[in-house]
Design a protein around this motif. Structure first.
Motif, PDB file in Angstrom:
ATOM      1  N   LEU A 220      50.620  52.670  47.112  1.00  0.00           N
ATOM      2  CA  LEU A 220      51.219  51.344  47.099  1.00  0.00           C
ATOM      3  C   LEU A 220      52.215  51.005  46.350  1.00  0.00           C
ATOM      4  N   GLY A 221      52.667  52.052  45.211  1.00  0.00           N
ATOM      5  CA  GLY A 221      53.714  51.781  44.442  1.00  0.00           C
ATOM      6  C   GLY A 221      53.848  51.133  43.207  1.00  0.00           C
ATOM      7  N   GLY A 222      52.636  50.615  43.076  1.00  0.00           N
ATOM      8  CA  GLY A 222      52.416  49.691  41.708  1.00  0.00           C
ATOM      9  C   GLY A 222      52.182  50.685  40.415  1.00  0.00           C
ATOM     10  N   LYS A 223      51.847  49.881  39.418  1.00  0.00           N
ATOM     11  CA  LYS A 223      51.583  50.436  38.190  1.00  0.00           C
ATOM     12  C   LYS A 223      50.070  50.358  37.945  1.00  0.00           C
ATOM     13  N   PRO A 224      49.654  51.486  37.499  1.00  0.00           N
ATOM     14  CA  PRO A 224      47.869  51.375  37.428  1.00  0.00           C
ATOM     15  C   PRO A 224      47.386  50.362  36.418  1.00  0.00           C
ATOM     16  N   THR A 225      48.178  50.455  35.201  1.00  0.00           N
ATOM     17  CA  THR A 225      47.770  49.543  34.226  1.00  0.00           C
ATOM     18  C   THR A 225      47.918  48.023  34.676  1.00  0.00           C
ATOM     19  N   VAL A 226      48.999  47.593  35.197  1.00  0.00           N
ATOM     20  CA  VAL A 226      49.166  46.446  35.500  1.00  0.00           C
ATOM     21  C   VAL A 226      48.262  46.077  36.628  1.00  0.00           C
ATOM     22  N   ALA A 227      47.836  46.877  37.337  1.00  0.00           N
ATOM     23  CA  ALA A 227      46.852  46.554  38.552  1.00  0.00           C
ATOM     24  C   ALA A 227      45.623  46.163  37.883  1.00  0.00           C
ATOM     25  N   LEU A 228      45.180  47.265  36.953  1.00  0.00           N
ATOM     26  CA  LEU A 228      43.831  47.049  36.407  1.00  0.00           C
ATOM     27  C   LEU A 228      43.622  45.528  35.658  1.00  0.00           C
ATOM     28  N   TRP A 229      44.959  45.402  34.909  1.00  0.00           N
ATOM     29  CA  TRP A 229      45.109  44.075  33.959  1.00  0.00           C
ATOM     30  C   TRP A 229      44.956  42.933  34.970  1.00  0.00           C
ATOM     31  N   LEU A 230      45.653  42.917  36.153  1.00  0.00           N
ATOM     32  CA  LEU A 230      45.824  41.406  37.187  1.00  0.00           C
ATOM     33  C   LEU A 230      44.464  41.260  37.735  1.00  0.00           C
ATOM     34  N   ALA A 231      43.928  42.601  38.550  1.00  0.00           N
ATOM     35  CA  ALA A 231      42.771  42.442  39.488  1.00  0.00           C
ATOM     36  C   ALA A 231      41.340  42.307  38.712  1.00  0.00           C
ATOM     37  N   VAL A 232      41.169  43.091  37.347  1.00  0.00           N
ATOM     38  CA  VAL A 232      39.858  43.245  36.894  1.00  0.00           C
ATOM     39  C   VAL A 232      39.755  42.420  35.809  1.00  0.00           C
ATOM     40  N   LEU A 233      40.719  42.483  34.735  1.00  0.00           N
ATOM     41  CA  LEU A 233      40.385  42.008  33.440  1.00  0.00           C
ATOM     42  C   LEU A 233      40.997  40.316  33.544  1.00  0.00           C
ATOM     43  N   ASN A 234      41.282  40.129  34.698  1.00  0.00           N
ATOM     44  CA  ASN A 234      41.671  38.395  34.939  1.00  0.00           C
ATOM     45  C   ASN A 234      40.349  37.664  34.634  1.00  0.00           C
ATOM     46  N   PRO A 235      40.547  36.793  33.810  1.00  0.00           N
ATOM     47  CA  PRO A 235      39.516  35.721  33.395  1.00  0.00           C
ATOM     48  C   PRO A 235      38.895  35.171  34.659  1.00  0.00           C
ATOM     49  N   LEU A 236      39.632  34.855  35.684  1.00  0.00           N
ATOM     50  CA  LEU A 236      39.307  34.322  36.968  1.00  0.00           C
ATOM     51  C   LEU A 236      38.092  35.146  37.771  1.00  0.00           C
ATOM     52  N   VAL A 237      38.439  36.674  37.670  1.00  0.00           N
ATOM     53  CA  VAL A 237      37.520  37.377  38.162  1.00  0.00           C
ATOM     54  C   VAL A 237      36.090  37.556  37.185  1.00  0.00           C
ATOM     55  N   LEU A 238      36.694  37.929  35.975  1.00  0.00           N
ATOM     56  CA  LEU A 238      35.233  38.137  35.019  1.00  0.00           C
ATOM     57  C   LEU A 238      34.502  37.036  34.998  1.00  0.00           C
ATOM     58  N   ILE A 239      34.943  35.657  34.565  1.00  0.00           N
ATOM     59  CA  ILE A 239      34.221  34.848  34.329  1.00  0.00           C
ATOM     60  C   ILE A 239      33.523  34.350  35.721  1.00  0.00           C
ATOM     61  N   HIS A 240      34.013  34.206  36.844  1.00  0.00           N
ATOM     62  CA  HIS A 240      33.503  33.779  37.962  1.00  0.00           C
ATOM     63  C   HIS A 240      32.432  34.811  38.614  1.00  0.00           C
ATOM     64  N   LEU A 241      32.926  35.890  38.614  1.00  0.00           N
ATOM     65  CA  LEU A 241      32.052  37.048  39.354  1.00  0.00           C
ATOM     66  C   LEU A 241      31.147  37.527  38.507  1.00  0.00           C
ATOM     67  N   ILE A 242      31.361  37.535  37.175  1.00  0.00           N
ATOM     68  CA  ILE A 242      30.229  38.067  36.383  1.00  0.00           C
ATOM     69  C   ILE A 242      29.634  36.812  35.960  1.00  0.00           C
ATOM     70  N   GLY A 243      29.965  35.745  35.132  1.00  0.00           N
ATOM     71  CA  GLY A 243      29.422  34.728  34.591  1.00  0.00           C
ATOM     72  C   GLY A 243      28.960  33.962  35.775  1.00  0.00           C
ATOM     73  N   GLY A 244      29.624  33.852  36.948  1.00  0.00           N
ATOM     74  CA  GLY A 244      28.973  33.058  38.070  1.00  0.00           C
ATOM     75  C   GLY A 244      27.945  33.800  38.976  1.00  0.00           C
TER      76      GLY A 244
END
Length: 536
Positions: A220-244
Motif C-alpha cells: 500500500l506504500g506506507g511506512k511500517p512504523t507509522v502504520a503500527l503506531w497509528l493502528a495498534v499503539l493507538n489508545p483508542l485501540v488498546l484501551i477499548h479493545l483490550i481494556g473493553g
C-alpha cells in the motif's frame, strides 16, 4: 556487569538501557504508568460488577461510591491522558519530527508494555464482556444464543449484563460463541476469571495486527512504523479493545492477516482467514468482495506471464479486473470462477463453525439488535435530531425514517464502491476502507471502537502529516467521549467541549512540541535590567 558475564546478556542490557534513555523509552514508561492508573482506577469507576465480593473482602468497596468513586474516575482520566500524551510523543518520533528514530521492534515492545496492565483491569468503557460471557454460558448450558437472550439463563453472569441486552440474541458468529463456551466451561460463572481469560484468548488478534498492519505497507506504500503506531499503539485501540474486551480485536487481526495473504497471492488461505474473522463478527465479510478483484488481477498477471508478456500496454496503463484482455477475453467467466471458489471456501469455513457450535444462521436477524443504541456517532441519529429541532415530530418516528434512508444509501454506496475500486491492489484495499467508514457512519448505531475497522487498513497507506494530525484528533476525541463505566458522554456539553479541546491539542502536538506555548514564558531568559538599589 562482571567481566566474565555472557556477552549476549550484556548486549541486550545495553540495548535496553539505551532504549530507556531515548525519547521513545520515556514515552513507553509514561504510557505504562498511564495504563497502570487506568487499571487501578477501573476497580472503582470502570464498568464494574453490580456486586463485587472481592472489593468487599479487601475493604475497598468505598472506591465505588462518593469520594472514592470521584478519586477513581480522576485516576482513570489521568491515565488515559498520559497514554494519549505518550502516543503523540511516539508519533512525533515515528514520523521523523523528533531527533531519533524508533524501530518496528521497539514499537512492538511498547505494545506489550502498555497492554500488560490492561489485561488485569476491570472492563473499561464498556460492559460488553458480560454479554459475551452470558452468551457463551447459554451455549454451554444447552441454549441456542441465536434464539434466546441471556435472560433465559439466570445467574451471576446475567446479573451484570446491561438491561438493554438481556433479551437480545447474540449478533456474533459461531466461532465467537464457541470461544465463549470454552471460556465459561473453564472459568464457570467466575466473572473475573472469565474476563481475564477472554482478554488472553483475544491476544492472538493483537499479534496478527502487529504482523499484518506493517506488512500491508509493502503493497500500500506506507511506512511500517507509522502504520503500527497509528493502528495498534493507538489508545483508542488498546484501551477499548483490550481494556473493553471487544471481539473486534480478533476480527480485525484476522481480517488484516487474510488481506495480507491475498496480496501475497495465497488467495485461498487468505479467504479462509477472513472467513474465520466473519465467524467472529460479520463485519469482516465486507472485505471479501474486494478480495475477488485482487484475485482476478493476479490471475491476469499470471496468464500474461505464462504467455511470456509482463503486461499488455493498456493493462499497464489502465488495469481493470473487469475488462476483457488478451489473456482474459471473457472476464465474466473468470469472475464467476474465482467468486465461486471464494464463496465455496467461505461457506465451508463458516458452515463448519456453525455445525461444531450446533447453531444455525440466527445471527443474521440478531444484527438488528444494534437498533437499540442511539447516540450522536451515527449519521441517522444526527439527522433525526436535526429534524426534531425544526418540526413537532417525535424522535422515534423520525429515526425510523432516517435509518431506512441511510440503509438504502449504504447499500448503494457499497455496491458503487465495490465497482469503482477494481483497478489495482491499492484501490481494492482503499475500497474496503471506504466501505467500513460508510458502515460506521450510516449504520443505525456506531460506537468508538468501530473505527478500529477502517483504521487498521488505512494505516498501511502513505499518509501526510496533516492527515495523521486529523486522525490523531479524531481518535483522541472518540477515546474521550465515553465514560469509563460505559455510559455515553455525548449529551454532556462540557464533557464534549473538553474532549474536543484535548483532541485539538493532541492533533497539533503531533507537529509542534508545545502548541499552547505553555513553556515559552519560563524558557525565555530574563533580559530586563536589574532594579537599581536605593540607599537609605
Amino acid at each position: 556487569m562482571p567481566s566474565g558475564s555472557d556477552p549476549g546478556v550484556r548486549s541486550r542490557l545495553r540495548i535496553a538501557s539505551d532504549f530507556a534513555r531515548s525519547p521513545e523509552g520515556h514515552a513507553a514508561v509514561l504510557g505504562f504508568f498511564g495504563a497502570i492508573m487506568i487499571t487501578v482506577g477501573g476497580f472503582g469507576a470502570g464498568a464494574v460488577r453490580k456486586h463485587d465480593p472481592l472489593l468487599e473482602a479487601l475493604h475497598l468497596s468505598w472506591l465505588r461510591f462518593g469520594h472514592g468513586y470521584a478519586l477513581s474516575t480522576i485516576t482513570i482520566w489521568i491515565g488515559v491522558l498520559l497514554m494519549i500524551t505518550a502516543w503523540v510523543r511516539l508519533g512525533r518520533t515515528t514520523i521523523g519530527k523528533g531527533g531519533s528514530q524508533v524501530t518496528l521492534n521497539e514499537l512492538r515492545a511498547i505494545v506489550a508494555i502498555w497492554t500488560t496492565p490492561l489485561l488485569f483491569a476491570a472492563p473499561m468503557f464498556s460492559r460488553d464482556v458480560y454479554s459475551y460471557l452470558a452468551q457463551g454460558a447459554l451455549l454451554r448450558d444447552g441454549f441456542d444464543p441465536y434464539q434466546v437472550g441471556p435472560v433465559a439463563n439466570p445467574g451471576t453472569l446475567l446479573d451484570n449484563v446491561s438491561s438493554v441486552w438481556t433479551t437480545t440474541t447474540a449478533p456474533y458468529g459461531p466461532m465467537f460463541l464457541l470461544i465463549g463456551r470454552a471460556v465459561t466451561m473453564i472459568t464457570g460463572d467466575n466473572i473475573i476469571a472469565g474476563t481475564i481469560a477472554l482478554r488472553f484468548v483475544m491476544l492472538p488478534g493483537l499479534a496478527l495486527m502487529m504482523w499484518a498492519v506493517p506488512y500491508l505497507t509493502k503493497h500500500l506504500g506506507g511506512k511500517p512504523t507509522v502504520a503500527l503506531w497509528l493502528a495498534v499503539l493507538n489508545p483508542l485501540v488498546l484501551i477499548h479493545l483490550i481494556g473493553g474486551v471487544h471481539n473486534e480485536l480478533l476480527m480485525v487481526g484476522l481480517m488484516c492477516a487474510g488481506i495480507a495473504l491475498v496480496l501475497e497471492r495465497h488467495h485461498v488461505a487468505g479467504i479462509v482467514v477472513v472467513a474465520i474473522g466473519v465467524a467472529i463478527k460479520a463485519t469482516a465479510g465486507v472485505a471479501l468482495p474486494f478480495l475477488v478483484w485482487i484475485w482476478i488481477l493476479h490471475e491476469k498477471e499470471r496468464r500474461a506471464a505464462k504467455r511470456g508478456v509482463t503486461n499488455e500496454p493498456d493493462d499497464r496503463k489502465h488495469p481493470d479486473a473487469a475488462r476483457p484482455s488478451a489473456d482474459m477475453p471473457h472476464p465474466l467467466f473468470v469472475f464467476a470462477k474465482i467468486a465461486g471458489i471464494g464463496f465455496g471456501v467461505f461457506v465451508a469455513v463458516f458452515g463448519a463453525a456453525s455445525v461444531i457450535a450446533g447453531v444455525g444462521f440466527g445471527w443474521v436477524t440478531a444484527l438488528q439488535g444494534s437498533n437499540k443504541i442511539i447516540n450522536w456517532l451515527s449519521l441517522p441519529t444526527i439527522l433525526a435530531h436535526m429534524v426534531t429541532w425544526v418540526t413537532p415530530l417525535d424522535l422515534d418516528s423520525v429515526l425510523w425514517v432516517t435509518r431506512k434512508l441511510c440503509q438504502v444509501a449504504l447499500v448503494v454506496l457499497l455496491v458503487a464502491t465495490w465497482w469503482r475500486f477494481r483497478h489495482s491492489e491499492r484501490e481494492a484495499v482503499m475500497g474496503i476502507v471506504i466501505a467500513f467508514v460508510a458502515i460506521v457512519l450510516l449504520s443505525p448505531a456506531a460506537l468508538p471502537w468501530y473505527y478500529s475497522w477502517p483504521l487498521a487498513l488505512a494505516a498501511g497507506f502513505a499518509l501526510s502529516t496533516t492527515t495523521l494530525m486529523w486522525l490523531v484528533g479524531l481518535c483522541t476525541w472518540l477515546m474521550l467521549v465515553f465514560q469509563p463505566d460505559g455510559s455515553i458522554g455525548l449529551y454532556n456539553f462540557w464533557h464534549v467541549a473538553l474532549a474536543t479541546f484535548a483532541a485539538i491539542v493532541a492533533a497539533l502536538s503531533l507537529r509542534t512540541v508545545d502548541p499552547l506555548h505553555l513553556r515559552s514564558a519560563s524558557s525565555k531568559p530574563d533580559l530586563r535590567e536589574p532594579a537599581r538599589t536605593v540607599r537609605a
